[in-house]
Design a protein around this motif. Structure first.
Motif, PDB file in Angstrom:
ATOM      1  N   SER A 164       0.837  -1.193   0.000  1.00  0.00           N
ATOM      2  CA  SER A 164       0.000   0.000   0.000  1.00  0.00           C
ATOM      3  C   SER A 164       0.872   1.244   0.000  1.00  0.00           C
ATOM      4  O   SER A 164       2.045   1.194   0.351  1.00  0.00           O
TER       5      SER A 164
ATOM      6  N   SER B  33       1.036   5.208   1.376  1.00  0.00           N
ATOM      7  CA  SER B  33       0.499   6.209   2.300  1.00  0.00           C
ATOM      8  C   SER B  33       0.858   7.586   1.784  1.00  0.00           C
ATOM      9  O   SER B  33       2.029   7.872   1.556  1.00  0.00           O
ATOM     10  N   MET B  34      -0.157   8.420   1.602  1.00  0.00           N
ATOM     11  CA  MET B  34       0.072   9.756   1.068  1.00  0.00           C
ATOM     12  C   MET B  34       0.578  10.678   2.169  1.00  0.00           C
ATOM     13  O   MET B  34      -0.042  10.781   3.226  1.00  0.00           O
TER      14      MET B  34
ATOM     15  N   THR C 281      -1.603  13.771   4.147  1.00  0.00           N
ATOM     16  CA  THR C 281      -3.042  13.543   4.214  1.00  0.00           C
ATOM     17  C   THR C 281      -3.394  12.325   5.048  1.00  0.00           C
ATOM     18  O   THR C 281      -4.506  12.231   5.549  1.00  0.00           O
ATOM     19  N   GLY C 282      -2.470  11.377   5.152  1.00  0.00           N
ATOM     20  CA  GLY C 282      -2.724  10.165   5.917  1.00  0.00           C
ATOM     21  C   GLY C 282      -3.531   9.134   5.166  1.00  0.00           C
ATOM     22  O   GLY C 282      -3.754   8.037   5.657  1.00  0.00           O
ATOM     23  N   GLY C 283      -3.978   9.441   3.954  1.00  0.00           N
ATOM     24  CA  GLY C 283      -4.734   8.482   3.161  1.00  0.00           C
ATOM     25  C   GLY C 283      -3.832   7.378   2.625  1.00  0.00           C
ATOM     26  O   GLY C 283      -2.635   7.565   2.450  1.00  0.00           O
ATOM     27  N   THR C 284      -4.397   6.216   2.377  1.00  0.00           N
ATOM     28  CA  THR C 284      -3.636   5.105   1.801  1.00  0.00           C
ATOM     29  C   THR C 284      -4.447   4.472   0.676  1.00  0.00           C
ATOM     30  O   THR C 284      -5.676   4.574   0.652  1.00  0.00           O
ATOM     31  N   PHE C 285      -3.746   3.843  -0.246  1.00  0.00           N
ATOM     32  CA  PHE C 285      -4.422   3.033  -1.251  1.00  0.00           C
ATOM     33  C   PHE C 285      -3.539   1.866  -1.634  1.00  0.00           C
ATOM     34  O   PHE C 285      -2.326   1.886  -1.475  1.00  0.00           O
ATOM     35  N   SER C 286      -4.168   0.844  -2.145  1.00  0.00           N
ATOM     36  CA  SER C 286      -3.483  -0.400  -2.496  1.00  0.00           C
ATOM     37  C   SER C 286      -2.684  -0.229  -3.776  1.00  0.00           C
ATOM     38  O   SER C 286      -3.123   0.418  -4.719  1.00  0.00           O
TER      39      SER C 286
END
Length: 185
Positions: free
Chosen positions: A54, A56-57, A60-65
């Motif tokens: 994954s 982690s941006m 922003t703390g957002g994550t994506f696979s």
């Protein structure tokens, strides 16, 4: 304008599989660095990259696979030709193709449709000159020796008519953050 590449980007972008025919290697760091050493003599090469895990941006703390993220390219250094394809399913199914012919860049993506876009020499003229390969190799070696960076030799894999080494590289998030925002991408 292109910036100086961090060792993380260099490792992720240019880990080339070293194929059998040379003496068998068992140390994964030696496999990676010998692959880089061999590139200094190349006129052309094929690179294939598949990502998992994954992302982690920063900020922003957002994550994506990253599952299914791929990049493949055929590069002819003497002819100044590149043909590449990529896919990033987690970014709205983004995929695309890139062609470089001398100083002309042609590209199309799943988001821009079937027509090719073109950037000529005037658009690419501001790019930085080609990096010093020897310095990049030294930076990669130093990066692989950092605490927390793990290299593991997996079972060899078939690469067409040859057998290639298969090396897994694990980089802790803390180390990626130390490398700065370029490494985070």
């Amino acid at each position: 304008m292109l910036r100086r590449s961090s060792p993380v980007l260099v490792v992720m972008a240019f880990v080339l599989a070293a194929c059998s025919g040379a003496p068998a290697l068992s140390d994964p760091k030696e496999i990676v660095t010998s692959g880089f050493d061999a590139t200094a003599e190349l006129n052309s090469f094929h690179v294939s990259l598949a990502l998992d895990g994954s992302f982690s941006m920063p900020d922003t703390g957002g994550t994506f696979s990253l599952a299914g993220t791929t990049f493949e390219a055929d590069v002819d250094l003497d002819g100044k030709l590149v043909g590449a394809t990529f896919a990033v399913p987690a970014l709205l199914g983004l995929s695309g193709e890139l062609r470089v012919i001398d100083s002309d860049v042609y590209f199309k993506t799943s988001m821009t449709g079937t027509m090719w876009s073109h950037m000529g020499a005037d658009a690419t003229a501001s790019a930085s000159p080609a990096p010093d390969v020897s310095s990049m190799i030294d930076e990669v070696r130093a990066f692989l020796d950092k605490e927390g960076v793990e290299t593991t030799k997996l079972d060899d894999v078939d690469c067409g008519e040859r057998t290639c080494y298969h090396v897994q590289l694990t980089i802790p998030a803390e180390l990626m953050n130390e490398e700065g925002p370029d490494a985070s991408m």
